[in-house]
Structure formats: structure tokens, C-alpha cells
Write a protein that holds these residues in place. Structure first.
Motif, PDB file in Angstrom:
ATOM      1  N   LEU A   1      38.747  11.770  21.057  1.00  0.00           N
ATOM      2  CA  LEU A   1      37.502  11.080  21.325  1.00  0.00           C
ATOM      3  C   LEU A   1      36.721  10.911  20.019  1.00  0.00           C
ATOM      4  O   LEU A   1      36.423  11.896  19.342  1.00  0.00           O
ATOM      5  N   PRO A   2      36.391   9.673  19.638  1.00  0.00           N
ATOM      6  CA  PRO A   2      35.702   9.456  18.362  1.00  0.00           C
ATOM      7  C   PRO A   2      34.412  10.260  18.212  1.00  0.00           C
ATOM      8  O   PRO A   2      34.100  10.736  17.120  1.00  0.00           O
TER       9      PRO A   2
ATOM     10  N   VAL B   1      23.415  17.077  14.113  1.00  0.00           N
ATOM     11  CA  VAL B   1      23.905  16.269  15.224  1.00  0.00           C
ATOM     12  C   VAL B   1      23.748  17.088  16.500  1.00  0.00           C
ATOM     13  O   VAL B   1      23.571  18.309  16.448  1.00  0.00           O
ATOM     14  N   PRO B   2      23.778  16.459  17.679  1.00  0.00           N
ATOM     15  CA  PRO B   2      23.598  17.227  18.921  1.00  0.00           C
ATOM     16  C   PRO B   2      24.724  18.224  19.128  1.00  0.00           C
ATOM     17  O   PRO B   2      25.897  17.925  18.870  1.00  0.00           O
TER      18      PRO B   2
ATOM     19  N   VAL C   1      20.917  12.959  14.225  1.00  0.00           N
ATOM     20  CA  VAL C   1      21.649  11.692  14.245  1.00  0.00           C
ATOM     21  C   VAL C   1      22.554  11.639  15.478  1.00  0.00           C
ATOM     22  O   VAL C   1      23.274  12.593  15.774  1.00  0.00           O
ATOM     23  N   ILE C   2      22.508  10.516  16.203  1.00  0.00           N
ATOM     24  CA  ILE C   2      23.342  10.340  17.390  1.00  0.00           C
ATOM     25  C   ILE C   2      24.096   9.008  17.292  1.00  0.00           C
ATOM     26  O   ILE C   2      23.928   8.258  16.341  1.00  0.00           O
ATOM     27  N   ASP C   3      24.937   8.738  18.268  1.00  0.00           N
ATOM     28  CA  ASP C   3      25.628   7.446  18.430  1.00  0.00           C
ATOM     29  C   ASP C   3      26.451   7.073  17.196  1.00  0.00           C
ATOM     30  O   ASP C   3      26.462   5.923  16.760  1.00  0.00           O
ATOM     31  N   PHE C   4      27.160   8.049  16.666  1.00  0.00           N
ATOM     32  CA  PHE C   4      27.916   7.875  15.425  1.00  0.00           C
ATOM     33  C   PHE C   4      29.405   7.648  15.662  1.00  0.00           C
ATOM     34  O   PHE C   4      30.191   7.618  14.721  1.00  0.00           O
ATOM     35  N   GLN C   5      29.819   7.479  16.919  1.00  0.00           N
ATOM     36  CA  GLN C   5      31.240   7.444  17.237  1.00  0.00           C
ATOM     37  C   GLN C   5      31.979   6.236  16.667  1.00  0.00           C
ATOM     38  O   GLN C   5      33.200   6.251  16.559  1.00  0.00           O
ATOM     39  N   ASP C   6      31.254   5.198  16.290  1.00  0.00           N
ATOM     40  CA  ASP C   6      31.898   4.005  15.727  1.00  0.00           C
ATOM     41  C   ASP C   6      31.852   3.984  14.207  1.00  0.00           C
ATOM     42  O   ASP C   6      32.072   2.938  13.581  1.00  0.00           O
ATOM     43  N   ALA C   7      31.588   5.128  13.582  1.00  0.00           N
ATOM     44  CA  ALA C   7      31.506   5.200  12.118  1.00  0.00           C
ATOM     45  C   ALA C   7      32.797   4.695  11.482  1.00  0.00           C
ATOM     46  O   ALA C   7      33.892   4.838  12.037  1.00  0.00           O
ATOM     47  N   LEU C   8      32.640   4.106  10.300  1.00  0.00           N
ATOM     48  CA  LEU C   8      33.782   3.530   9.599  1.00  0.00           C
ATOM     49  C   LEU C   8      33.449   3.408   8.124  1.00  0.00           C
ATOM     50  O   LEU C   8      32.415   3.891   7.675  1.00  0.00           O
TER      51      LEU C   8
ATOM     52  N   HIS D   1      27.619   4.952   9.169  1.00  0.00           N
ATOM     53  CA  HIS D   1      27.314   5.243  10.567  1.00  0.00           C
ATOM     54  C   HIS D   1      27.554   4.024  11.444  1.00  0.00           C
ATOM     55  O   HIS D   1      28.062   4.125  12.545  1.00  0.00           O
ATOM     56  N   ARG D   2      27.150   2.882  10.964  1.00  0.00           N
ATOM     57  CA  ARG D   2      27.302   1.567  11.588  1.00  0.00           C
ATOM     58  C   ARG D   2      26.072   1.133  12.384  1.00  0.00           C
ATOM     59  O   ARG D   2      25.788  -0.048  12.502  1.00  0.00           O
ATOM     60  N   ASP D   3      25.311   2.081  12.949  1.00  0.00           N
ATOM     61  CA  ASP D   3      24.129   1.691  13.723  1.00  0.00           C
ATOM     62  C   ASP D   3      23.011   2.710  13.517  1.00  0.00           C
ATOM     63  O   ASP D   3      22.434   3.229  14.472  1.00  0.00           O
ATOM     64  N   TYR D   4      22.698   2.960  12.262  1.00  0.00           N
ATOM     65  CA  TYR D   4      21.705   3.966  11.882  1.00  0.00           C
ATOM     66  C   TYR D   4      20.320   3.345  12.001  1.00  0.00           C
ATOM     67  O   TYR D   4      19.717   2.914  11.027  1.00  0.00           O
ATOM     68  N   GLN D   5      19.808   3.275  13.236  1.00  0.00           N
ATOM     69  CA  GLN D   5      18.511   2.643  13.479  1.00  0.00           C
ATOM     70  C   GLN D   5      17.628   3.548  14.337  1.00  0.00           C
ATOM     71  O   GLN D   5      18.015   4.648  14.695  1.00  0.00           O
ATOM     72  N   SER D   6      16.426   3.052  14.620  1.00  0.00           N
ATOM     73  CA  SER D   6      15.363   3.901  15.170  1.00  0.00           C
ATOM     74  C   SER D   6      15.665   4.493  16.542  1.00  0.00           C
ATOM     75  O   SER D   6      15.014   5.465  16.944  1.00  0.00           O
ATOM     76  N   ARG D   7      16.617   3.941  17.272  1.00  0.00           N
ATOM     77  CA  ARG D   7      16.957   4.512  18.576  1.00  0.00           C
ATOM     78  C   ARG D   7      18.156   5.449  18.506  1.00  0.00           C
ATOM     79  O   ARG D   7      18.532   6.035  19.527  1.00  0.00           O
ATOM     80  N   ASN D   8      18.745   5.567  17.322  1.00  0.00           N
ATOM     81  CA  ASN D   8      19.895   6.447  17.153  1.00  0.00           C
ATOM     82  C   ASN D   8      19.591   7.624  16.243  1.00  0.00           C
ATOM     83  O   ASN D   8      20.493   8.278  15.724  1.00  0.00           O
ATOM     84  N   ILE D   9      18.295   7.874  16.035  1.00  0.00           N
ATOM     85  CA  ILE D   9      17.827   9.082  15.355  1.00  0.00           C
ATOM     86  C   ILE D   9      16.822   9.728  16.289  1.00  0.00           C
ATOM     87  O   ILE D   9      15.851   9.088  16.697  1.00  0.00           O
TER      88      ILE D   9
END
Length: 346
Positions: free
Chosen positions: A71-72, A87-88, A223-230, A206-214
Motif C-alpha cells: 500500500l503506497p 506524519v499520522p 503531513v498527510i495524503d502523501f501516497q502519490d509521492a514521486l 509530495h505531489r499535493d502539498y497544499q493547505s488541506r493536506n497539512i
């Protein structure tokens, strides 16, 4: 009722005691196909991520290769923990059930912590410093076992995202198709932009390091929602944060934060960065990313039946228009897309 029993059971196994009467609340979702539930009442509460069986390992957006074996979220989580990024905490993962028990980070996102103050310099400085230090450490500690080092923003992915805008943000939104000549111009210009962006050195993104993912928990940035990092350029996560579709920032403030990132990165790495070149690339990347976002929001509306992101399209387009003004060589592209998306007109 079966789901509620299963959620309580997962928490019970995670913490070693039953929680038969814990209240359960479904949390507001994002654009993904994951669902989130809060079990219990703070401070005795947990958040559970519920994933459909067919969507636990493959990114929803264009990626190459086979779905990963792990799981990413767990894979990238392990790497970020190793770097010292907050991270959580994962308390339990039941892979067959597709349920993960996580610490409850509360409901305070970076966005809500701004409290209407768009230029909360202290919060943004902390987020930018965190990002700069993360990037420096990731460039020093590459890990082939981390999925983020096995996939990248390459020419094809940038190009796919630009055509995602063409399909949903230009054609579907306007209800019109470009002429054959216009389509050829779009194809050529998009490919040229993709080549320029793909030529930049890449590192952990991270790919989506924005105000709703911190998240902000007890003063910490999580930091959350990092599963699509590349792998991507240094500016990519800065575009996500400073050209955030949910929180608009003026250019003077953006420049201040870009200068802060450069200073912190130089201090941590010892490497000198050309600020003018860095910002010019930031602007080109802004055009690519925010066109893609505008198209993505329309896609989410029409295909997923979720209109909640439509309100963020105007901000995305304003960012693109401002970036076009700083990249005058792209005036022909601006003129063409503005025929179908008038908000982009010079």
C-alpha cells in the motif's frame, strides 16, 4: 450497522480494549475514493481510513507500471518517518478488510488554521521550511524501496495532465472542440512544456502539498495524503502550496515565501540556487499544474458527481493567467486557450 461494528472492532484490536459504545461519525471526504470515519470522542478518538478493494494500491491519476505490492500510504509513510517528518501514526492496518486505524489529528487543517488571514507568515514560513528540509534530506537519503523513487513526473505524465485540462477544462467546459490546426498547436505546445519540465532534476515530491493536506495538531504541522509521492522538480510542491486553489496568495507574498525556501534550502544543503531561474521555472510549472487542476475539478464534477471543487476553478485560472504574464513566450498558447476559456484572456 455492520460497518459500524467493523470499525469499532478494528479500533478495539488496535488499542487492546473494546469500544462498544464509541460514537461514529463519517468525515467529509476529498476527491479520492477513500472514506474516513472518526470513532470515539476526543481525546479518546481515532480516524479510520476505509479503502475499496480495487483501489488500494494504484494511483487514480496517470501512472506507469504495475500496481505496487505494498500500500503506497504505508510505504511512503515509512520513508517520511525515517526522515523525521511528522506524519499520522498508524495503529493498525487490516489489509483484507481495507481498513486502517490512524491517530486522530483533529479537524484543524492548515487552511482552517489560517483563520481567514491569507498572509499568516508564521504558518507559511513553517510549512516552507518543513518542505525545504524534507527535500534536502530526501535528496541526501534516496531509498529505492520507497515507491516515490520508482515513479516520476516524466514528459508523458506532464503531457497527460495538460491534455486532461484540454479534455475537461477546455472541451467539456466550453462544449466546443478546437479545430484540427488548433489541436495540432495544443499538442505541440503541451509537449514542449512537458519536455522543459521533465528536463529538470528530480527528487522526492509530495505531489499535493497544499493547505488541506497539512494538519495542525498541538502546534505541530502533520503531513498527510502523501501516497502519490514521486520524483519531481523542487518547485512542484511549492506550486501546490503557494498557488493553492483553496487559499489565494498575492505575488509579493509568494515571492517572499520562495525566497524563504531558497534561503532555507541553501542553508541546509550548502547548494547555491539562482533565484531568477528558480522563479521562472515556478511560473512555468504553475501554468502546467493549475491548468491540470482546473480540468481535474471539472472531471471530478462530471465523472465522479462531486461538484464541490468547482468553486476552486476560478482561482486556478487566475494563477495561470498571472503566470502567463510572466512567461510571454507562451502568449500564443494563452490566446488559443482563451478562445475557449475566456478567464485566461490577457
Amino acid at each position: 450497522m455492520e460497518l459500524e461494528a467493523a470499525l469499532r472492532d478494528q479500533v478495539g484490536q488496535a488499542i487492546g480494549r473494546p469500544v462498544p459504545d464509541a460514537p461514529i461519525k463519517k468525515l467529509k471526504g476529498d476527491a479520492s475514493n477513500r472514506s474516513y470515519y472518526r470513532v470515539g470522542t476526543a481525546p479518546d478518538s481515532w480516524v479510520l481510513m476505509v479503502m475499496p478493494p480495487d483501489a488500494t494500491k494504484k494511483s487514480e491519476e496517470a501512472t506507469k507500471g504495475e500496481p505496487p505490492k505494498e500500500l503506497p500510504f504505508i510505504n511512503v509513510h515509512r520513508y517520511l518517518e525515517k526522515l523525521g517528518v511528522r506524519v499520522p501514526r498508524i495503529l493498525r492496518y487490516d489489509e483484507p478488510a481495507g481498513i486502517m486505524v490512524l491517530e486522530d489529528l483533529s479537524d484543524i487543517t492548515f487552511e482552517s488554521a489560517l483563520e481567514g488571514g491569507r498572509h499568516n507568515q508564521s504558518l507559511y514560513t513553517r510549512a516552507v521550511d518543513l518542505l525545504a528540509k524534507l527535500r534536502v534530506q530526501a535528496e541526501k537519503q534516496r531509498d529505492p524501496e520507497c515507491l516515490a523513487f520508482t515513479r516520476a513526473f516524466d514528459e508523458d505524465l506532464y503531457d497527460w495532465e495538460l491534455h486532461h485540462f484540454r479534455e475537461w477544462g477546455l472541451e467539456a467546459w466550453s462544449g466546443k472542440l478546437p479545430t484540427d490546426a488548433e489541436r495540432a498547436q495544443l499538442d505541440a505546445t503541451f509537449r514542449d512544456i512537458a519536455k522543459q519540465l521533465a528536463a529538470a532534476p528530480r527528487g522526492f515530491t509530495h505531489r499535493d502539498y497544499q493547505s488541506r493536506n497539512i494538519m495542525v495538531k498541538e502546534g505541530e504541522l502533520v503531513v498527510i495524503d502523501f501516497q502519490d509521492a514521486l520524483q519531481g522538480p523542487r518547485q512542484y510542491d511549492l506550486v501546490a502550496l503557494l498557488r493553492d486553489s483553496y487559499v489565494e496568495l498575492d505575488r509579493d507574498f509568494v515571492d517572499t515565501m520562495l525566497d524563504r525556501y531558497i534561503a532555507t534550502f541553501e542553508q541546509e544543503s550548502g547548494e547555491k540556487i539562482d533565484a531568477k531561474e528558480f522563479k521562472a521555472f515556478f511560473d512555468l510549472l504553475t501554468i502546467q499544474r493549475k491548468l491540470k487542476d482546473a480540468g481535474r475539478f471539472e472531471f471530478i464534477n462530471r465523472v465522479k458527481g462531486n461538484p464541490g471543487f468547482l468553486v476552486s476553478i476560478p482561482a486556478s485560472l487566475r494563477y495561470v493567467k498571472a503566470a502567463f504574464a510572466r512567461r510571454p513566450e507562451l502568449a500564443p498558447l494563452q490566446k488559443l486557450v482563451a478562445k475557449y476559456v475566456p478567464e485566461l484572456a490577457a
